[in-house]
Design a protein around this motif. Structure first.
Motif, PDB file in Angstrom:
ATOM      1  N   PHE A 263       0.832  -1.194   0.000  1.00  0.00           N
ATOM      2  CA  PHE A 263       0.000   0.000   0.000  1.00  0.00           C
ATOM      3  C   PHE A 263       0.869   1.247   0.000  1.00  0.00           C
ATOM      4  O   PHE A 263       1.867   1.340   0.729  1.00  0.00           O
ATOM      5  CB  PHE A 263      -0.901   0.041   1.239  1.00  0.00           C
TER       6      PHE A 263
ATOM      7  N   GLN B  35      -3.256   9.875   7.309  1.00  0.00           N
ATOM      8  CA  GLN B  35      -2.742   9.258   6.095  1.00  0.00           C
ATOM      9  C   GLN B  35      -3.913   8.694   5.296  1.00  0.00           C
ATOM     10  O   GLN B  35      -4.863   8.145   5.849  1.00  0.00           O
ATOM     11  CB  GLN B  35      -1.748   8.152   6.435  1.00  0.00           C
ATOM     12  N   TYR B  36      -3.794   8.819   3.986  1.00  0.00           N
ATOM     13  CA  TYR B  36      -4.795   8.279   3.079  1.00  0.00           C
ATOM     14  C   TYR B  36      -4.116   7.293   2.154  1.00  0.00           C
ATOM     15  O   TYR B  36      -2.995   7.537   1.698  1.00  0.00           O
ATOM     16  CB  TYR B  36      -5.476   9.407   2.293  1.00  0.00           C
ATOM     17  N   PHE B  37      -4.819   6.198   1.908  1.00  0.00           N
ATOM     18  CA  PHE B  37      -4.195   5.058   1.248  1.00  0.00           C
ATOM     19  C   PHE B  37      -4.692   4.850  -0.176  1.00  0.00           C
ATOM     20  O   PHE B  37      -5.844   5.130  -0.507  1.00  0.00           O
ATOM     21  CB  PHE B  37      -4.492   3.785   2.054  1.00  0.00           C
ATOM     22  N   GLY B  38      -3.781   4.293  -0.981  1.00  0.00           N
ATOM     23  CA  GLY B  38      -4.168   3.815  -2.290  1.00  0.00           C
ATOM     24  C   GLY B  38      -4.858   2.458  -2.181  1.00  0.00           C
ATOM     25  O   GLY B  38      -4.976   1.894  -1.087  1.00  0.00           O
ATOM     26  N   PRO B  39      -5.269   1.899  -3.319  1.00  0.00           N
ATOM     27  CA  PRO B  39      -6.042   0.648  -3.306  1.00  0.00           C
ATOM     28  C   PRO B  39      -5.201  -0.606  -3.106  1.00  0.00           C
ATOM     29  O   PRO B  39      -5.752  -1.675  -2.881  1.00  0.00           O
ATOM     30  CB  PRO B  39      -6.698   0.641  -4.688  1.00  0.00           C
TER      31      PRO B  39
END
Lengths: 110, 112
Positions: B90, B101-105
């Motif tokens: 990730f 924090q913001y996550f990718g797929p």
């Protein structure tokens, strides 16, 4: 170093409240977070609490922080099947880094 | 939606081959991170970046390298893939607000 611990699994009936618990070790953490991960997806930020707060409520979610015991909990009211997921507790560790727990898998039984 | 994409989303490779995973963001965030997720370990930080060409190691950096030549792209390279690097990877950004924090797929990598 920082360590965040959670129980691995929780099962509740639909409509009941769920309480997911977490303990952390870094007393200097500024923020503590709860993330949700659905199957095959990335982590989604649910909510966070500033370390000088005791409680934060956001619709069905209630976060409680006991800073003395370094204990954080997430209560989900009226749990629905769509709440089935893995929930991660996390703490800010300075230098814009975050330490995550191992996650609690919530199973909601219809 | 923090505008984070990862490519590829799935990859199967053989032991000993190099692999590069890409993370792309559209919102000009300064901090970017690579994590791996494995059962029983939660998320573990591999490397992170605090600006173009500025990177540092996380707790599980052995066998991985990173590069950031542009603000929007953060690349993770497995120099010689091993079966122990089979994992879900990730990418995340720091929003700058409350260190959230913001996550990718995610990218599911299998090393045979």
């Amino acid at each position: 170093g920082e360590d965040v611990e959670q129980s691995l699994f929780l099962s509740v009936r639909e409509g009941d409240s769920s309480v997911i618990n977490c303990t952390y070790t870094d007393s200097s953490s500024t923020y503590l977070y709860w993330y949700k991960q659905e199957p095959g997806a990335g982590l989604q930020l649910l909510t966070y609490i500033f370390s000088n707060m005791d409680m934060k409520q956001d619709q069905r979610l209630t976060v409680l922080l006991n800073k003395k015991d370094k204990h954080l909990s997430l209560r989900i009211a009226d749990t629905q099947t769509g709440d089935s997921a893995i929930y991660f507790c996390a703490e800010s560790g300075g230098y814009q880094k975050v330490t995550f727990g191992t996650g609690t898998k919530l199973q909601v039984i219809p | 939606d923090a505008g984070i994409t990862q490519s590829p989303r799935h990859k199967v490779t053989e032991t000993g081959t190099p692999v590069t995973l890409r993370c792309h963001q559209t919102e000009n965030h300064r901090y970017m991170y690579w994590y791996r997720q494995d059962p029983g370990h939660g998320l573990r930080l591999i490397h992170y970046s605090y600006g173009v060409k500025d990177t540092d190691k996380g707790e599980v950096s052995d066998g991985y390298s990173v590069s950031r030549s542009k603000t929007e792209d953060f690349l993770l390279t497995l120099e010689s893939a091993t079966s122990s690097q089979t994992s879900v990877y990730f990418c995340a950004i720091n929003s700058g607000s409350a260190d959230t924090q913001y996550f990718g797929p995610g990218t599911r990598l299998t090393v045979l």
